[in-house]
Write a protein that holds these residues in place. Structure first.
Motif, mmCIF file in Angstrom:
data_model
loop_
_atom_site.group_PDB
_atom_site.id
_atom_site.type_symbol
_atom_site.label_atom_id
_atom_site.label_comp_id
_atom_site.label_asym_id
_atom_site.label_seq_id
_atom_site.Cartn_x
_atom_site.Cartn_y
_atom_site.Cartn_z
ATOM 1 N N ILE A 137 40.994 43.253 47.549
ATOM 2 C CA ILE A 137 42.037 42.451 46.902
ATOM 3 C C ILE A 137 42.586 43.260 45.736
ATOM 4 C CG2 ILE A 137 42.566 40.316 45.668
ATOM 5 C CD1 ILE A 137 40.186 39.023 47.022
ATOM 6 N N GLU A 138 43.920 43.311 45.617
ATOM 7 C CA GLU A 138 44.560 43.973 44.477
ATOM 8 C C GLU A 138 45.373 42.948 43.701
ATOM 9 O OE1 GLU A 138 46.798 47.379 45.601
ATOM 10 O OE2 GLU A 138 45.082 48.433 46.470
ATOM 11 N N TYR A 139 45.284 43.031 42.368
ATOM 12 C CA TYR A 139 46.020 42.116 41.502
ATOM 13 C C TYR A 139 46.362 42.879 40.230
ATOM 14 C CZ TYR A 139 47.162 37.773 38.994
ATOM 15 O OH TYR A 139 47.808 36.766 38.300
ATOM 16 N N GLY A 140 47.616 43.253 40.082
ATOM 17 C CA GLY A 140 48.007 44.080 38.956
ATOM 18 C C GLY A 140 47.260 45.396 38.957
ATOM 19 N N ASP A 141 46.708 45.766 37.809
ATOM 20 C CA ASP A 141 45.943 47.013 37.691
ATOM 21 C C ASP A 141 44.536 46.892 38.268
ATOM 22 O OD1 ASP A 141 48.046 48.188 36.342
ATOM 23 O OD2 ASP A 141 47.281 47.644 34.352
ATOM 24 N N LEU A 142 44.183 45.692 38.715
ATOM 25 C CA LEU A 142 42.822 45.405 39.133
ATOM 26 C C LEU A 142 42.694 45.452 40.646
ATOM 27 C CD1 LEU A 142 40.002 44.353 38.119
ATOM 28 C CD2 LEU A 142 40.918 42.048 38.413
ATOM 29 N N ALA A 143 41.599 46.061 41.117
ATOM 30 C CA ALA A 143 41.293 46.079 42.557
ATOM 31 C C ALA A 143 39.830 45.710 42.738
ATOM 32 C CB ALA A 143 41.576 47.445 43.160
ATOM 33 N N LEU A 144 39.571 44.824 43.699
ATOM 34 C CA LEU A 144 38.213 44.364 43.960
ATOM 35 C C LEU A 144 37.870 44.605 45.413
ATOM 36 C CD1 LEU A 144 36.467 41.195 42.690
ATOM 37 C CD2 LEU A 144 36.653 41.515 45.162
ATOM 38 N N ASP A 145 36.719 45.233 45.644
ATOM 39 C CA ASP A 145 36.224 45.499 46.997
ATOM 40 C C ASP A 145 35.017 44.601 47.242
ATOM 41 O OD1 ASP A 145 35.200 46.393 49.373
ATOM 42 O OD2 ASP A 145 35.084 48.495 48.806
ATOM 43 N N ALA A 147 33.295 43.992 50.018
ATOM 44 C CA ALA A 147 32.222 44.570 50.828
ATOM 45 C C ALA A 147 31.360 45.521 50.005
ATOM 46 C CB ALA A 147 32.805 45.292 52.035
ATOM 47 N N GLY A 148 32.001 46.343 49.195
ATOM 48 C CA GLY A 148 31.261 47.304 48.394
ATOM 49 C C GLY A 148 30.738 46.747 47.094
ATOM 50 N N GLN A 149 31.138 45.484 46.759
ATOM 51 C CA GLN A 149 30.714 44.848 45.506
ATOM 52 C C GLN A 149 31.098 45.706 44.303
ATOM 53 O OE1 GLN A 149 28.343 41.636 45.340
ATOM 54 N NE2 GLN A 149 29.918 41.543 46.913
ATOM 55 N N THR A 150 32.346 46.255 44.353
ATOM 56 C CA THR A 150 32.834 47.093 43.262
ATOM 57 C C THR A 150 34.226 46.645 42.857
ATOM 58 O OG1 THR A 150 33.745 48.716 44.817
ATOM 59 C CG2 THR A 150 31.489 49.083 44.023
ATOM 60 N N ALA A 151 34.634 47.071 41.659
ATOM 61 C CA ALA A 151 35.982 46.772 41.169
ATOM 62 C C ALA A 151 36.471 47.949 40.336
ATOM 63 C CB ALA A 151 35.984 45.490 40.335
ATOM 64 N N THR A 152 37.779 48.136 40.322
ATOM 65 C CA THR A 152 38.380 49.191 39.512
ATOM 66 C C THR A 152 39.521 48.620 38.686
ATOM 67 O OG1 THR A 152 39.928 49.828 41.272
ATOM 68 C CG2 THR A 152 37.812 50.989 41.182
ATOM 69 N N LEU A 153 39.776 49.239 37.540
ATOM 70 C CA LEU A 153 40.901 48.892 36.674
ATOM 71 C C LEU A 153 41.693 50.165 36.419
ATOM 72 C CD1 LEU A 153 42.138 46.524 34.997
ATOM 73 C CD2 LEU A 153 40.886 47.461 33.035
ATOM 74 N N LYS A 154 42.946 50.189 36.849
ATOM 75 C CA LYS A 154 43.777 51.388 36.748
ATOM 76 C C LYS A 154 43.116 52.572 37.455
ATOM 77 C CE LYS A 154 46.501 50.824 32.635
ATOM 78 N NZ LYS A 154 46.711 51.244 31.227
ATOM 79 N N GLY A 155 42.403 52.282 38.513
ATOM 80 C CA GLY A 155 41.754 53.324 39.292
ATOM 81 C C GLY A 155 40.389 53.748 38.798
ATOM 82 N N ASP A 156 39.992 53.267 37.626
ATOM 83 C CA ASP A 156 38.682 53.616 37.073
ATOM 84 C C ASP A 156 37.679 52.517 37.391
ATOM 85 O OD1 ASP A 156 39.640 55.983 35.922
ATOM 86 O OD2 ASP A 156 40.333 54.905 34.141
ATOM 87 N N ALA A 157 36.452 52.920 37.752
ATOM 88 C CA ALA A 157 35.422 51.954 38.116
ATOM 89 C C ALA A 157 35.059 51.063 36.941
ATOM 90 C CB ALA A 157 34.180 52.689 38.614
ATOM 91 N N LEU A 158 34.940 49.770 37.205
ATOM 92 C CA LEU A 158 34.493 48.816 36.195
ATOM 93 C C LEU A 158 32.972 48.668 36.316
ATOM 94 C CD1 LEU A 158 37.092 45.886 36.318
ATOM 95 C CD2 LEU A 158 36.625 47.399 34.387
ATOM 96 N N PRO A 159 32.234 48.889 35.227
ATOM 97 C CA PRO A 159 30.767 48.726 35.271
ATOM 98 C C PRO A 159 30.404 47.249 35.169
ATOM 99 C CG PRO A 159 31.435 49.407 33.079
ATOM 100 C CD PRO A 159 32.698 49.355 33.902
ATOM 101 N N LEU A 160 30.221 46.598 36.298
ATOM 102 C CA LEU A 160 29.970 45.162 36.323
ATOM 103 C C LEU A 160 28.564 44.856 36.801
ATOM 104 C CD1 LEU A 160 33.283 43.906 38.026
ATOM 105 C CD2 LEU A 160 32.784 44.042 35.568
ATOM 106 N N THR A 161 27.914 43.886 36.153
ATOM 107 C CA THR A 161 26.676 43.349 36.695
ATOM 108 C C THR A 161 27.045 42.455 37.883
ATOM 109 O OG1 THR A 161 26.702 41.322 35.369
ATOM 110 C CG2 THR A 161 25.695 43.281 34.377
ATOM 111 N N ARG A 162 26.045 42.061 38.662
ATOM 112 C CA ARG A 162 26.325 41.214 39.821
ATOM 113 C C ARG A 162 26.914 39.868 39.395
ATOM 114 N NH1 ARG A 162 25.797 40.962 45.102
ATOM 115 N NH2 ARG A 162 25.269 39.008 46.128
ATOM 116 N N ARG A 163 26.447 39.314 38.285
ATOM 117 C CA ARG A 163 27.002 38.037 37.802
ATOM 118 C C ARG A 163 28.449 38.224 37.359
ATOM 119 N NH1 ARG A 163 24.974 34.419 40.348
ATOM 120 N NH2 ARG A 163 23.660 35.910 41.405
#
Length: 234
Positions: A137-145, A147-163
């Motif tokens: 899913i892409e929304y503005g500068d944000l992209a969420l994957d 399946a991979g349980q990952t997200a990026t902001l402006k192409g850079d990985a967001l360090p997110l906990t599972r919660r």
């Protein structure tokens, strides 16, 4: 392939108390589900290495280690299999630790087999729905994957906990719409309102809001109503 709603599912029960493991296996077996039992951490990891499961029921206290280590290993391997923890530990901190490490739900021993079955089937249905709705899913500068349980902001990985990922996933699924704190809580913590408390949502919103700074996507607070993920794409 993940189970679809109404299908029989394959479950791994990691539990060293034989009568508990046998009772759980018998309960699901009567419904036609396939159940494997592991009595140790080593047995569980051997089974996981060669078999995909729809849900894992995982005891925290095992004779050769801690079930939380299995949980941690699965999430570090980007394995999205729903995991329900069984625990005799009563402290809230222990339960919060399990959730933060990636547990989808937990039950405190002793438990009712009917409740366990209901929770496992809810996890299997949710997993099937998530798989069916698409991964990216892409929304503005944000992209969420998803399946991979990952997200990026402006192409850079967001360090997110599972919660935090669960919170972001809930917000992006409802992007542009106001979503109540209660509904976010149910998505993030399932059956744990009494133990964790609704204020946990505010804590995670604050953490996620800070991590989204610098992009054109933000979390708005609407007092008395809930939260809204908005995009300023001007």
């Amino acid at each position: 392939m993940k189970a679809r709603e109404g299908d029989n599912i394959r479950i791994l029960v990691v539990e060293d108390t034989h009568d508990v493991a046998d009772a759980v296996a018998a309960r699901f077996g009567r419904r036609g589900d396939a159940v494997d039992i592991a009595g140790t951490r080593a047995e569980a990891e051997d089974l996981i290495a060669v078999q995909r499961y729809d849900v894992i029921i995982l005891d925290i206290n095992l004779p050769d280690g801690d079930g939380l280590d299995i949980l941690d290993g699965r999430r570090k391997a980007a394995d999205p299999t729903p995991i329900l923890m069984l625990t005799a530990r009563l402290k809230v901190d222990d339960r919060v630790t399990a959730l933060d490490k990636g547990a989808d739900d937990y039950l405190i021993k002793p438990f009712d087999l009917r409740e366990l079955e209901a929770r496992v089937r809810a996890l299997a249905r949710r997993s099937a729905r998530d798989a069916a709705t698409g991964s990216a899913i892409e929304y503005g500068d944000l992209a969420l994957d998803r399946a991979g349980q990952t997200a990026t902001l402006k192409g850079d990985a967001l360090p997110l906990t599972r919660r935090e990922f669960s919170l972001l996933e809930t917000l992006i699924d409802n992007r542009g719409r106001v979503i109540s704190k209660d509904r976010i809580f149910e998505r993030m913590f399932s059956f744990d309102e009494a133990e964790v408390g609704l204020n946990a949502v505010e804590i995670y919103v604050g953490r996620l809001r800070r991590k989204l700074e610098g992009g054109n996507v933000a979390i708005k607070t609407l007092r008395g109503l809930g939260y809204q993920l908005v995009c300023d794409d001007t």
